[in-house]
Design a protein around this motif. Structure first.
Motif, short mmCIF file in Angstrom:
data_model
loop_
_atom_site.label_atom_id
_atom_site.label_comp_id
_atom_site.label_asym_id
_atom_site.label_seq_id
_atom_site.Cartn_x
_atom_site.Cartn_y
_atom_site.Cartn_z
N GLY A 9 0.85 -1.27 -0.04
CA GLY A 9 0.02 -0.12 -0.07
C GLY A 9 0.87 1.24 0.05
O GLY A 9 0.56 2.34 -0.65
N SER A 10 1.88 1.00 0.50
CA SER A 10 2.83 2.43 0.58
C SER A 10 3.39 2.72 -0.73
O SER A 10 3.38 3.86 -0.83
CB SER A 10 3.91 2.15 1.58
OG SER A 10 4.97 1.04 1.25
N GLY A 11 3.58 1.88 -1.46
CA GLY A 11 4.15 2.00 -2.88
C GLY A 11 3.14 2.59 -3.71
O GLY A 11 3.22 3.72 -4.60
N VAL A 12 1.85 2.06 -3.58
CA VAL A 12 0.72 2.41 -4.28
C VAL A 12 0.13 4.16 -3.65
O VAL A 12 -0.13 5.06 -4.69
CB VAL A 12 -0.57 1.56 -4.43
CG1 VAL A 12 -1.75 2.16 -5.13
CG2 VAL A 12 -0.15 0.34 -4.84
N GLY A 13 0.33 3.97 -2.44
CA GLY A 13 0.03 5.29 -2.07
C GLY A 13 0.99 6.60 -2.52
O GLY A 13 0.48 7.66 -2.64
N ALA A 14 2.23 6.11 -2.43
CA ALA A 14 3.07 7.19 -3.08
C ALA A 14 2.99 7.53 -4.42
O ALA A 14 3.14 8.72 -4.95
CB ALA A 14 4.56 6.45 -2.96
N LEU A 15 2.37 6.31 -5.44
CA LEU A 15 2.21 6.61 -6.71
C LEU A 15 0.95 7.82 -6.73
O LEU A 15 1.04 8.87 -7.65
CB LEU A 15 1.44 5.41 -7.37
CG LEU A 15 2.68 4.32 -7.60
CD1 LEU A 15 2.13 3.29 -8.33
CD2 LEU A 15 3.61 5.00 -8.79
N ILE A 16 -0.27 7.71 -6.00
CA ILE A 16 -1.28 8.42 -5.84
C ILE A 16 -0.92 9.66 -5.75
O ILE A 16 -1.21 11.01 -6.26
CB ILE A 16 -2.40 7.78 -5.05
CG1 ILE A 16 -2.73 6.33 -5.93
CG2 ILE A 16 -3.66 8.85 -4.96
CD1 ILE A 16 -3.74 5.73 -4.85
N GLU A 17 -0.25 9.78 -4.50
CA GLU A 17 0.45 11.23 -4.07
C GLU A 17 1.10 12.03 -5.33
O GLU A 17 1.22 13.03 -5.38
CB GLU A 17 1.10 11.12 -2.68
CG GLU A 17 1.54 12.24 -2.00
CD GLU A 17 0.14 13.12 -1.55
OE1 GLU A 17 0.64 14.13 -0.75
OE2 GLU A 17 -0.58 12.80 -1.71
N SER A 18 2.16 11.21 -5.89
CA SER A 18 2.79 11.67 -6.81
C SER A 18 1.88 12.18 -7.92
O SER A 18 2.47 13.12 -8.70
CB SER A 18 3.96 10.54 -7.26
OG SER A 18 4.61 10.25 -6.20
N ASN A 31 10.17 9.51 2.06
CA ASN A 31 10.51 8.56 1.04
C ASN A 31 9.88 8.73 -0.21
O ASN A 31 10.17 8.72 -1.42
CB ASN A 31 10.15 7.03 1.37
CG ASN A 31 11.26 6.79 2.80
OD1 ASN A 31 12.42 7.42 2.71
ND2 ASN A 31 10.91 5.86 3.26
N VAL A 32 8.46 9.31 -0.11
CA VAL A 32 7.73 9.87 -1.10
C VAL A 32 8.38 10.98 -1.72
O VAL A 32 8.31 11.17 -3.07
CB VAL A 32 6.36 10.03 -0.79
CG1 VAL A 32 5.49 10.61 -2.00
CG2 VAL A 32 5.49 8.57 -0.50
N SER A 33 8.96 11.74 -1.05
CA SER A 33 9.39 13.22 -1.42
C SER A 33 10.64 12.79 -2.31
O SER A 33 11.04 13.53 -3.12
CB SER A 33 9.89 14.05 0.03
OG SER A 33 8.98 14.42 0.65
N VAL A 34 11.39 11.69 -1.95
CA VAL A 34 12.40 11.44 -2.78
C VAL A 34 12.13 11.19 -4.06
O VAL A 34 13.02 11.47 -5.20
CB VAL A 34 13.26 10.21 -2.13
CG1 VAL A 34 14.40 9.56 -3.03
CG2 VAL A 34 14.06 10.71 -0.77
#
Length: 446
Positions: free
Chosen positions: A154-163, A345-348
């Motif tokens: 979920g963290s990877g997909v959440g990062a995609l959506i936020e990006s 980590n999303v910010s990176v």
């Protein structure tokens, strides 16, 4: 505003003794927009689908991977409404048959994809970010029980959506591709499907950042906490056509300089430039020990691809049935995520994708002179085909160094350095007016 000062060795040639690398204000703005409340909302929605097992329901409107897929698709489409038609959103589908391994029935495999097309029609470069949508519990074939998959992935997909939310407002010349894979837990099935498509269609995919588990800070067993390091896994020797390249790699000592390893170094420099209190830790493996991830099929097809993963793994909250034993809660639940660490980590990802997407293309015909033996190193190159540039960075590192140690700025297309080719590796990057560096290019023998 934070700046990075690159100190140089004392070199008797004509250029500035130091170069100050500034943060790009546009990228600073994007990074500042990453929001923990948004990330929490994304994770809670994903968990509420109950299970996202690859072979779970694709027709139920509230439970299963089909419902989760449609929700991610809708989120992408909502952001696409404000892009003037530049953001293309779709599901890549394929019905796969039982394989005698981890697929025991015909299964609708679907990757949710968003492409934010670049503004320059002549620039075909693509930079990809990914995570996997599917989840699992202890038994990889259990499609019925709740498999929240909050952190994995979920963290990877959440990062995609936020990006997607943040970068959909961009006007980059190149394209950014965001992909939520299915079938990772069943054998990297979705990523294999897209890697084959990218290869067969000749995508000019220059980098893939695969995010798999980027929000946990506590290790199981040892109980160590780490909120200040992010691992990037990359191969050194290229798996793709290694037999054809091995002689040249050995001849020039490039065992640590495959394209994916160069991408990892790039991620470290840019990530640390824009995200405070975070160290990017390079791991010299394609993936974790004896394991794999969705970047691997792309590596196998010859693309530059790496995996981004939290520093500590907690096996109590990974691939576990939800239960409590001896006072210990098991299961991949949101309460075990560190959302401030997740935010960093999303910010990176956002900083690296933006820097790549704004950068000029690679310098062409990069050469190192070897016609005679001297203690100088002569490098030459040609202008990139795409993008306006202000100059170039000549990169240097000692042979036992893991990252580039020096960045020497020049506006010329050649340079003579009083440093031996025996003791240093060299590379070239193009850079534009806003300080966005191209992919790193190692010289060929002239």
């Amino acid at each position: 505003m934070k700046t990075l000062i690159i100190s140089l060795l004392c070199i008797p040639v004509i250029f500035h003794s130091q170069q100050i690398v500034h943060q790009d204000p546009e990228i600073v703005k994007y990074v500042s927009q990453v929001n923990t409340d948004s990330l929490k909302a994304h994770i809670n929605t994903l968990v509420n689908f109950g299970t996202r097992h690859t072979m779970s329901s694709t027709t139920d409107s509230k439970r299963g991977i089909g419902a989760a897929r449609k929700w991610v698709l809708k989120k992408f489409k909502d952001y696409a409404k404000h892009t003037g038609g530049r953001m293309e959103v779709f599901i890549q589908n394929q019905t796969i048959q039982p394989d005698g391994k981890r697929i025991d029935r015909p299964t609708d495999l679907g990757n949710v994809i968003a492409i934010i097309h670049g503004t320059d029609p002549n620039d075909k470069r693509m930079f990809m970010m990914s995570g996997h949508l599917d989840s699992r519990v202890s038994d990889v074939m259990n499609t019925k029980d709740n498999a929240p998959g909050a952190n994995d992935d979920g963290s990877g997909v959440g990062a995609l959506i936020e990006s997607a939310r943040i970068l959909s407002t961009s006007q980059f010349p190149t394209s950014i591709v965001l992909v939520a894979f299915s079938g990772e837990e069943q054998g990297l099935l979705g990523s294999k499907m897209l890697a084959e498509k990218a290869k067969s269609e000749g995508w000019q995919l220059e980098a893939l950042l695969n995010n798999d588990m980027i929000s946990n800070n506590l290790s199981s067993d040892t109980n160590l906490i780490n909120t200040y390091q992010l691992r990037v896994f990359s191969e050194g020797l290229p798996q793709y056509e290694l037999d054809k390249k091995a002689r040249e790699i050995r001849k020039f000592g490039l065992e640590n300089d495959g394209d994916s390893r160069q991408l990892a170094r790039y991620i470290k420099e840019i990530g640390e430039r824009y995200v405070d209190h975070l160290q990017i830790k390079l791991i010299y493996r394609n993936d974790r020990f004896l394991r794999g991830g969705d970047h691997t099929p792309f590596v196998e097809k010859g693309f530059s691809a790496v995996r981004l993963t939290e520093f500590n793994e907690n096996f109590n909250h990974q691939h576990q049935d939800i239960r409590k034993e001896n006072g210990v809660q098991y299961g991949d639940l949101p309460e075990f995520m560190d959302f401030e660490y997740f935010k960093k980590n999303v910010s990176v990802n956002i900083a690296v994708l933006a820097n790549l997407a704004k950068s000029p293309s690679k310098p062409e015909n990069v050469k190192i002179e070897v016609s005679k033996l001297t203690n100088f190193t002569d490098l030459s190159w040609e202008k990139p085909r795409l993008g306006e540039i202000t100059g170039y960075y000549v990169l240097m590192r000692e042979t036992d160094a893991s990252v580039w140690q020096k960045k020497i700025f020049t506006k010329e297309n050649a340079i003579k350095l009083p440093y031996s080719k025996d003791n240093y590796f060299f590379a070239i990057q193009a850079v534009n007016a806003s300080g966005n560096e191209s992919i790193i290019v190692l010289p060929k023998v002239k």
